[in-house]
Design an enzyme around this catalytic site. Structure first.
Site, PDB file in Angstrom:
ATOM      1  CG  ASP A 173      -4.252  -4.968  -2.930  1.00 57.69           C
ATOM      2  OD1 ASP A 173      -4.562  -5.426  -4.030  1.00 57.69           O
ATOM      3  OD2 ASP A 173      -5.086  -4.522  -2.125  1.00 57.69           O
ATOM      4  CG  HIS A 178      -5.538  -3.234   1.297  1.00 49.91           C
ATOM      5  ND1 HIS A 178      -4.974  -2.941   0.063  1.00 49.91           N
ATOM      6  CD2 HIS A 178      -4.984  -2.349   2.172  1.00 49.91           C
ATOM      7  CE1 HIS A 178      -4.137  -1.922   0.186  1.00 49.91           C
ATOM      8  NE2 HIS A 178      -4.121  -1.549   1.453  1.00 49.91           N
ATOM      9  CB  SER A 236      -0.960  -0.039   1.194  1.00 47.13           C
ATOM     10  OG  SER A 236      -1.991   0.904   1.062  1.00 47.13           O
TER      11      SER A 236
END
Length: 482
Positions: free
Chosen positions: A293, A430, A267
């Site tokens: 991700d 996620h 992230s």
């Protein structure tokens, strides 16, 4: 037709037949029992004393308490006879001092301590220690005179062996370095010689930023480390922090040269490692980088609803276990084991005992260590230009996503052109490296092997070939004449 002749038995004959039948049935029962017992061990499958139990079984956590009163060994006159009775008759005479009828102390099933649930089906939510997954932790201090700050970086590390590469991981916003614990364990199974360095970013985990006391006029300047009492989290600062941790680790461990590096970021961490790779500060040591991700397009779209999401989270928890439970039940983190490792580092305890459950964060409760709502001013700074940097930065490129719908136009075109390796883990959320640590580590291990210089055999340079005595071109003139 004559009637059938009736047969009458005397009482003596009936009694004799009954006894014979009983004798035959008893003999059959004994034969059946012998056949069954023949396959069983000679001794009963119980420890003859508590000393036969594994070390530490009686010294575990004190959640369970004995139900029988304590007695001193001197009062136990039957201890010796109990053992002899067990061996001679196959029975066990319980001794109160041995607590044979007491509730066991500690974890009822120690072998399930790292499992998500016990055999009775109850979810296990207790925290797991970091040193089950990393060999040591580092505290690395850096002083920045320009920004008038001192940073005490905290990181976890497992050292590489031989010429193994070093994977440097950076977590996402609101997370911490220990979130890569399961990933670190799995990657070492696939690549036993590689090392893992996982840091806590500033404002996260145990990393501490302190403003210099001798320059009060600069403390709240936006370009410095402290802004309105909060830690500055702009992309440039985070990238330089990551580079500082790498160099400080090299100095602390007395490495003459940096090992081969693979940067791995989740992230926000993906934006940080991409930015550092694009700067080229790691030089030839950098083999490649992996982003988990996050892509620019979907990240910028998600930021529009980020504050709404943050408002739905609990503001505090009464215990660490309840926080782990919320993360798994809400499917924020889908692996209970990983949640038990990483969630405790996301929280800090408020001062004092819990007194008023109705208040937002009652004293004694556990609240978020990083207030993500206060980082909103940095959100666009983190992800603007990420796709272009990812495609053009030096080194091998790996993108792992939880779904192909996350790809934006620029990365879709780049993937069709073969500019990077793409892997998708649709069963993950996620936090792909926590939800599916084994699969994520497998993809990264394959990526490392593909870019590892140690296994790369290059052809000799042309100059070296010309100098070789067996080379058919004896000199340059002959080569030019051909």
């Amino acid at each position: 037709m004559l009637p059938a002749k009736a047969h009458h038995l005397t009482p003596d004959k009936e009694d004799r037949i009954y006894k014979d039948t009983q004798s035959i049935m008893s003999e059959l029962q004994r034969s059946f029992a012998k056949a069954k017992l023949a396959g069983l061990p000679l001794e009963p499958p119980f420890p003859s004393s508590l000393s036969d139990l594994p070390d530490g079984t009686d010294e575990q956590a004190d959640e369970f308490r004995p139900l029988l009163p304590e007695q001193s060994p001197d009062d136990d006159s039957s201890s010796a006879s109990s053992a002899s009775s067990a061996s001679s008759t196959g029975t066990i005479r319980p001794s109160p001092s041995k607590h044979l009828f007491a509730r066991p102390r500690g974890i009822l099933y120690p072998e399930y301590a790292h499992a998500s649930s016990a055999p009775n089906g109850k979810r296990i939510l207790d925290p797991l220690p970091w040193n089950d997954y990393f060999s040591q932790e580092l505290y690395l201090e850096s002083k920045n005179c320009d920004k008038h700050e001192t940073v005490l970086h905290h990181a976890y590390i497992t050292l590489p062996t031989g010429k193994g590469p070093l994977l440097v991981t950076h977590h996402g916003a609101g997370s911490s370095g220990i979130s890569f614990a399961l990933f670190a364990s799995e990657i070492r199974k696939a690549l036993p010689t590689c090392g893992i360095l996982s840091l806590d970013a500033r404002g996260h985990g145990e990393t501490i930023v302190t403003a210099s006391k001798d320059s009060t006029e600069h403390r709240d300047h936006p370009e410095n480390g402290i802004v309105d009492g909060n830690v500055a989290l702009d992309l440039n600062t985070l990238s330089m922090d990551l580079y500082q941790v790498i160099r400080l680790t090299q100095k602390a461990l007395a490495w003459a040269d940096l090992p081969d590096l693979i940067l791995v970021g989740h992230s926000l961490g993906g934006a940080v490692v991409t930015d550092l790779a694009e700067r080229g500060m790691c030089g030839d040591a950098l083999l490649g980088y992996a982003v988990l991700d996050v892509v620019e397009g979907s990240a910028m779209d998600a930021l529009q609803s980020m504050q709404q999401y943050l408002s739905t989270r609990p503001q505090c928890f009464p215990s660490i276990q309840s926080a782990v439970d919320w993360h798994t039940r809400s499917r924020t983190i889908r692996s209970i084991t990983s949640a038990r490792i990483s969630v405790p580092s996301l929280l800090r305890r408020t001062k004092g005992p819990v007194t008023s459950p109705s208040s937002a964060s009652p004293p004694g409760s556990w609240t978020w260590r990083t207030d993500l709502s206060k980082t909103q001013s940095y959100w666009s700074n983190w992800f603007n230009g990420l796709s272009q940097k990812f495609l053009t930065a030096h080194g091998g490129k790996l993108l792992i996503l939880a779904g192909t719908d996350r790809l934006d136009k620029e990365l879709t075109i780049g993937q069709m052109q073969g500019k990077y390796q793409l892997q998708v883990i649709p069963e993950a959320g996620h936090f792909v490296h926590e939800d599916c640590a084994e699969k994520t580590a497998g993809y990264v291990a394959e990526f490392v092997k593909r870019n590892d210089r140690a296994g790369l055999v290059l052809p000799p340079k042309v100059g070296e070939m010309l100098k070789h005595k067996d080379w058919p071109l004896k000199d340059a003139s002959n080569a030019e004449g051909m």
